[in-house]
Design a protein around this motif. Sequence first.
Motif, PDB file in Angstrom:
ATOM      1  N   ARG A  61       0.850  -1.189   0.000  1.00 54.73           N
ATOM      2  CA  ARG A  61       0.000   0.000   0.000  1.00 54.73           C
ATOM      3  C   ARG A  61       0.889   1.243   0.000  1.00 54.73           C
ATOM      4  NH1 ARG A  61      -4.028  -0.100   4.291  1.00 54.73           N
ATOM      5  NH2 ARG A  61      -3.574  -2.146   5.120  1.00 54.73           N
ATOM      6  N   GLY A  65      -0.507   8.689   2.654  1.00 55.71           N
ATOM      7  CA  GLY A  65      -1.845   8.889   2.098  1.00 55.71           C
ATOM      8  C   GLY A  65      -1.886  10.037   1.105  1.00 55.71           C
ATOM      9  N   PRO A 105      -4.346   2.026  -4.700  1.00 56.95           N
ATOM     10  CA  PRO A 105      -4.709   3.293  -5.333  1.00 56.95           C
ATOM     11  C   PRO A 105      -3.868   4.450  -4.817  1.00 56.95           C
ATOM     12  CG  PRO A 105      -6.206   2.805  -3.527  1.00 56.95           C
ATOM     13  CD  PRO A 105      -5.210   1.683  -3.569  1.00 56.95           C
ATOM     14  N   LEU A 106      -3.819   5.529  -5.640  1.00 59.56           N
ATOM     15  CA  LEU A 106      -3.214   6.785  -5.211  1.00 59.56           C
ATOM     16  C   LEU A 106      -4.330   7.767  -4.896  1.00 59.56           C
ATOM     17  CD1 LEU A 106      -0.525   7.225  -8.014  1.00 59.56           C
ATOM     18  CD2 LEU A 106      -0.305   6.021  -5.847  1.00 59.56           C
ATOM     19  N   ARG A 107      -3.961   8.828  -4.176  1.00 66.38           N
ATOM     20  CA  ARG A 107      -4.971   9.855  -3.945  1.00 66.38           C
ATOM     21  C   ARG A 107      -5.097  10.708  -5.217  1.00 66.38           C
ATOM     22  NH1 ARG A 107      -4.111  14.791   0.055  1.00 66.38           N
ATOM     23  NH2 ARG A 107      -3.945  13.329   1.766  1.00 66.38           N
TER      24      ARG A 107
ATOM     25  N   SER B  65      -7.494  13.205   3.340  1.00 67.56           N
ATOM     26  CA  SER B  65      -8.157  12.519   2.234  1.00 67.56           C
ATOM     27  C   SER B  65      -7.305  11.302   1.944  1.00 67.56           C
ATOM     28  CB  SER B  65      -8.333  13.403   1.010  1.00 67.56           C
ATOM     29  OG  SER B  65      -7.477  14.491   1.031  1.00 67.56           O
ATOM     30  N   PRO B  66      -7.917  10.149   1.950  1.00 64.21           N
ATOM     31  CA  PRO B  66      -7.153   8.910   1.811  1.00 64.21           C
ATOM     32  C   PRO B  66      -6.775   8.618   0.361  1.00 64.21           C
ATOM     33  CG  PRO B  66      -9.483   8.423   2.044  1.00 64.21           C
ATOM     34  CD  PRO B  66      -9.352   9.917   2.142  1.00 64.21           C
ATOM     35  N   ALA B  67      -5.789   7.748   0.188  1.00 67.18           N
ATOM     36  CA  ALA B  67      -5.524   7.190  -1.127  1.00 67.18           C
ATOM     37  C   ALA B  67      -6.485   6.008  -1.258  1.00 67.18           C
ATOM     38  CB  ALA B  67      -4.080   6.733  -1.230  1.00 67.18           C
ATOM     39  N   ALA B  68      -7.587   6.216  -1.928  1.00 67.04           N
ATOM     40  CA  ALA B  68      -8.650   5.214  -1.936  1.00 67.04           C
ATOM     41  C   ALA B  68      -9.408   5.241  -3.249  1.00 67.04           C
ATOM     42  CB  ALA B  68      -9.611   5.498  -0.781  1.00 67.04           C
ATOM     43  N   ARG B  69     -10.158   4.180  -3.491  1.00 66.85           N
ATOM     44  CA  ARG B  69     -11.018   4.158  -4.677  1.00 66.85           C
ATOM     45  C   ARG B  69     -12.348   3.516  -4.322  1.00 66.85           C
ATOM     46  NH1 ARG B  69      -7.456  -0.128  -6.677  1.00 66.85           N
ATOM     47  NH2 ARG B  69      -8.464  -2.099  -6.203  1.00 66.85           N
ATOM     48  N   GLU B  77     -11.777   0.534  -1.536  1.00 64.61           N
ATOM     49  CA  GLU B  77     -10.402   0.070  -1.366  1.00 64.61           C
ATOM     50  C   GLU B  77      -9.628   1.246  -0.793  1.00 64.61           C
ATOM     51  OE1 GLU B  77      -9.110  -2.965  -2.160  1.00 64.61           O
ATOM     52  OE2 GLU B  77      -7.098  -2.343  -1.518  1.00 64.61           O
ATOM     53  N   GLY B  79      -6.018   2.446   0.751  1.00 64.41           N
ATOM     54  CA  GLY B  79      -4.624   2.069   0.926  1.00 64.41           C
ATOM     55  C   GLY B  79      -4.017   2.826   2.081  1.00 64.41           C
ATOM     56  N   ALA B  80      -3.481   3.988   1.780  1.00 69.34           N
ATOM     57  CA  ALA B  80      -2.790   4.780   2.795  1.00 69.34           C
ATOM     58  C   ALA B  80      -3.645   5.964   3.231  1.00 69.34           C
ATOM     59  CB  ALA B  80      -1.463   5.273   2.235  1.00 69.34           C
ATOM     60  N   VAL B  81      -3.411   6.400   4.450  1.00 70.06           N
ATOM     61  CA  VAL B  81      -4.190   7.478   5.057  1.00 70.06           C
ATOM     62  C   VAL B  81      -3.230   8.487   5.672  1.00 70.06           C
ATOM     63  CG1 VAL B  81      -5.906   8.021   6.812  1.00 70.06           C
ATOM     64  CG2 VAL B  81      -6.010   5.819   5.635  1.00 70.06           C
ATOM     65  N   GLY B 156     -15.751  15.206  -5.182  1.00 75.81           N
ATOM     66  CA  GLY B 156     -14.604  14.415  -5.659  1.00 75.81           C
ATOM     67  C   GLY B 156     -14.064  13.556  -4.526  1.00 75.81           C
ATOM     68  N   LEU B 157     -13.295  12.548  -4.897  1.00 78.00           N
ATOM     69  CA  LEU B 157     -12.810  11.580  -3.890  1.00 78.00           C
ATOM     70  C   LEU B 157     -11.913  12.225  -2.828  1.00 78.00           C
ATOM     71  CD1 LEU B 157     -11.894   8.390  -5.985  1.00 78.00           C
ATOM     72  CD2 LEU B 157     -13.908   8.779  -4.548  1.00 78.00           C
ATOM     73  N   ALA B 158     -11.098  13.208  -3.254  1.00 74.92           N
ATOM     74  CA  ALA B 158     -10.123  13.777  -2.314  1.00 74.92           C
ATOM     75  C   ALA B 158     -10.788  14.678  -1.273  1.00 74.92           C
ATOM     76  CB  ALA B 158      -9.044  14.551  -3.072  1.00 74.92           C
TER      77      ALA B 158
END
Lengths: 318, 222
Positions: A61, A65, A105-107, B65-69, B77, B79-81, B156-158
């Motif tokens: 991962r 973040g 995924p990336l942010r 805002s996480p790295a997520a989808r 999903e 990943g990193a926060v 938006g996601l971010a």
Amino acid sequence: MIPIPLIQSTAETLMDKAAIEIPQDYLDGLQAAAKTEDGDLSAFVLKAMLENYEAAKEDRRAMCGDTGVPRWYVKLGNEARVEGGMCALETALRRATANATNGVPLRPNRVHPLWRTDHDNNVGIGAPEIEYGFEPDGAWIDLITVHKGGLFGTDYRMLFPSDGIEGIKRFYLDSLVAFGKRGLACQPAIIGIGLGGSKDTCMVLGKRAAVLRTVGSRNSDPEIARLEDEFKTLGNSIGMGAMGFVGKNMVIDCNIEVGYCHTGGMQMSVHAFCLSSRRAVARLWPDGRVEYRTDPDWFTPYQRRDTVGWDAQAEAAE
Amino acid sequence: MSPRETTLSTTPTPEAIAGLRLGDIVYLDGLIYTAREGVYKRALEDKANIPMELPAQSAANFHCSPAARINPDGSFEMGAVTATASFRFAKWLPEWMAKTGARLIIGKGGMSSKDYKRYFVPNGAVYLTTVGYGTGALLGRGVETVEAVHWNEELGLAQAMWVIRARRMGPFIVASDLDGNCLFERENAEIAQNLERVYEGTRPAVLKRYGETDDRSDEVIG
């Protein structure tokens, strides 16, 4: 001829590696820092960061973040040819950026500056940036991705010859102290300093000094190399560590790059490549070979040439 | 001396908050929501209904805002926060706290002691800073589930409001207390004593700039 599908798939792998795997040179630098750190809180932070890199690799991962803003540096050997030409290469890099944003995924950090429109894929107007360099020999291309994060830690100032080295030192210290407080610069960092050029190229030089050189590398000019050592020591004598806590590790390394400038000026920029110094590199050959590495090896003698012709200098060196 | 470690609920009792000391290491259990400029603007300026029961479900606002989808099947999903710098949200936080009863503000870099005294202390709230920055992968491991994402279409996601269930998520560091003290200002003050020596021999630049300070005990976050 280097095929486009190979460029795109390699670029996707690089996006993944950059986001997840801390480069070994930076890791070595941080481990050395952790050994010397005696501030309670600073030492705790460094220990947590070292654990974090392990967790990122184990879980596959992203290490942070805020996965930064992905960009590309492409270096081409003089004989390199890309299937479909350079516009096809740019499309492949944009596709890889979008796919990896969803995949790792990336942010999705990239938005329109005014309307804040987010395509949720880190692609947009001027994004990702793609910059180019060339080398005299070779049919290879180097793909380098850098995901530099952070809104702080970078500054520019027009200095003048009369400001001298002491003026350069002061602006360097100002940048570290101002953005080091509360850890806004996400230090300890690789500090890149650009000197000279024009305002825009000075920023480019400083950024490249931070992101395209490794920890432990030194400028080929011995006097500049000496300054790099001195500035590293100076930055680490402020008494500030990770997150702006009391400590002694602020600068993992200091890299300086120069460019010839207007006779009246001495432009200076400072850039901080953070605790997540994300970069990944691959060399692609026409026969389909791909070699991964983490050293961009950007600043070759050719990139730093100061003569009119290159051949003349190469001959003089022999 | 290594710092003290403790585990805290994201709907903490006043006593639990009162027991925290500057520099303590904290791990969190319970629901956490992300809110930054997009969420604040939508909830406070556009008066949209906040899609959660606050603070009953959570009193922990993460500037993140996480790295997520969002997967095609609607699952998430993550990943990193990692946190984003909090000082930019001072404009909205007093109203947000009054409206939502947030007691734990989690982010990067903290706020000023002025902010803490003005609206953190009266609301019984403290600031927790993420570590690093950032320990995104470690914090990601502390996410048990992603419960929901709100306003992702609009923001938006971010900028969306992510609701995550934390299980021993951390580490975080206590950066303010109920007296309004600020960990970062305490550290700044100690470091400032050394600055004169470090700057010795340097000179101010020949060309000045408008609006800047030459007092190194100042901060740039204003």
